[in-house]
Design an enzyme around this catalytic site. Structure first.
Site, PDB file in Angstrom:
ATOM      1  N   HIS A  38     -19.589  36.859 -21.160  1.00 54.67           N
ATOM      2  CA  HIS A  38     -18.361  36.414 -22.072  1.00 54.67           C
ATOM      3  C   HIS A  38     -19.043  35.638 -23.180  1.00 54.67           C
ATOM      4  CE1 HIS A  38     -14.923  35.108 -24.002  1.00 54.67           C
ATOM      5  NE2 HIS A  38     -14.247  36.357 -23.438  1.00 54.67           N
ATOM      6  N   GLU A  89     -17.800  33.170 -24.984  1.00 56.10           N
ATOM      7  CA  GLU A  89     -17.643  31.860 -24.887  1.00 56.10           C
ATOM      8  C   GLU A  89     -18.626  31.286 -24.043  1.00 56.10           C
ATOM      9  OE1 GLU A  89     -14.190  28.957 -23.317  1.00 56.10           O
ATOM     10  OE2 GLU A  89     -13.216  30.823 -24.223  1.00 56.10           O
ATOM     11  N   HIS A  95     -11.241  39.375 -29.981  1.00 60.12           N
ATOM     12  CA  HIS A  95     -11.144  40.484 -29.338  1.00 60.12           C
ATOM     13  C   HIS A  95      -9.906  41.267 -29.393  1.00 60.12           C
ATOM     14  CE1 HIS A  95     -14.535  38.821 -26.380  1.00 60.12           C
ATOM     15  NE2 HIS A  95     -14.974  39.430 -27.483  1.00 60.12           N
ATOM     16  N   ASN A 119      -8.405  36.669 -21.654  1.00 62.40           N
ATOM     17  CA  ASN A 119      -7.044  36.218 -21.453  1.00 62.40           C
ATOM     18  C   ASN A 119      -6.067  37.437 -21.246  1.00 62.40           C
ATOM     19  OD1 ASN A 119      -5.081  36.488 -24.064  1.00 62.40           O
ATOM     20  ND2 ASN A 119      -7.286  36.505 -24.604  1.00 62.40           N
TER      21      ASN A 119
END
Length: 327
Positions: free
Chosen positions: A143, A145, A60, A244
């Site tokens: 998301h 993930e 990202h 993150n």
């Protein structure tokens, strides 16, 4: 203000710029999983030639994606946009099992760039299902993930938990076999609170063998905690869809320090520096060091910058590349 701002800056050479203390967090920026994913795309381009297709953003970060596009990578949302005879790379965030299965059905040449730490969570999910446990997965809906991890197990065997409030709404009994896992890029503090709530409500719940939040996420949050209390403003370089990076902003905010997420130096408004004596600077795990130096140069246009690297941990993690790109 957390840091004093000098009323009469000591400038001996007549430079009109006011001084600015810049605390640069370390570690910051690229993690081993991101380094590996980018190198996978670059090596695929070298081995197979352009174009190489990439399902979703490899990481990202717009700068990284645009750089790879310039080398011949084509980014798509789904496999049906990829020709059967073209190589395709799966992003570092991981994919549901249906994606490689479809690629194999079509006899496609694919390379999986899933971060090994995300793959570890996938394997844990499979083991928990084999043991007959229902998985409570801590993460953010939508998301990549989360979509990838939830796609590792049969439908109905995993439930997403986003907040402590969600725990109270879960419809399970003390007799149900439960386990939990978490997204690797979450807030360390938030996740700890959710796990505590899960364990209080379901004492029988089984924890993973090791911490799911990755070392890079934890280290970057700890680094921000170390500098934020001494800063008037913290700048976090990262994309708005980078989990993150968003967590780094939250960490500084919770410590009472204003924090702003920026993708490039040109997004900085000089008015942010009014009355500011100390700025903290960090970068999410998908942001290259080049963007950090770009921000330092931008700040130096307006202020006399005094840089200090504040190191809270050393990182030396390296992940191996897929064998098909090294043989």
């Amino acid at each position: 203000m957390n840091a004093p701002f000098p009323s009469t800056p000591a400038v001996s050479d007549g430079d009109p710029r006011l001084p600015l203390k810049l605390l640069i967090a370390a570690p910051r920026g690229f993690c081993a999983g991101v380094d590996r994913a980018i190198e996978i795309v670059e090596r695929a381009l070298q081995k197979y030639g352009a174009p190489v297709y990439v399902r979703h953003e490899i990481v990202h970060n717009r700068y990284v994606v645009d750089s790879l596009k310039a080398k011949g990578a084509i980014f798509v949302d789904e496999l049906d946009e990829v020709p059967d005879d073209a190589p395709v790379v799966f992003s570092a965030h991981g994919v549901p099992k249906t994606v490689p299965a479809e690629a194999e059905r079509r006899k496609m040449l694919y390379v999986d760039a899933t971060c090994p730490l995300v793959s570890k969570v996938h394997r844990q999910a499979e083991r928990q299902i084999e043991k007959g446990q229902h998985i409570l997965f801590i993460g953010h809906a939508g998301h990549p993930e989360v979509i990838g991890t939830m796609g590792q197990v049969p439908e109905g065997r995993i439930t997403l938990v986003e907040t402590v409030e969600d725990v109270a709404k879960l419809d399970f009994s003390p007799d149900d076999a439960l386990s939990y896992l978490s997204q690797t890029t979450l807030s360390v503090d938030d996740t700890r609170d959710i796990i505590r709530a899960l364990e209080e409500r379901f004492p029988q719940i089984v924890a993973p063998k090791a911490e799911d939040i990755c070392y890079a996420t934890s280290n970057r949050q700890a680094a921000v905690k170390q500098i934020a209390a001494s800063c008037d403003l913290v700048l976090v370089i990262g994309a708005p869809n980078s989990s993150n990076s968003l967590r780094l902003v939250e960490v500084a905010d919770r410590m009472g320090t204003e924090a702003r997420l920026i993708q490039r130096a040109d997004e900085i408004d000089p008015s942010w520096l009014e009355g500011v004596g100390t700025v903290g600077l960090t970068a999410g795990a998908s942001a290259p060091e080049k963007l950090v130096r770009e921000v330092v140069d931008r700040l130096s246009d307006w202020r006399l910058v005094d840089e200090e690297i504040v190191t809270s941990a050393e990182e030396n993690m390296i992940f191996k590349l897929p064998r098909q790109l090294t043989e």
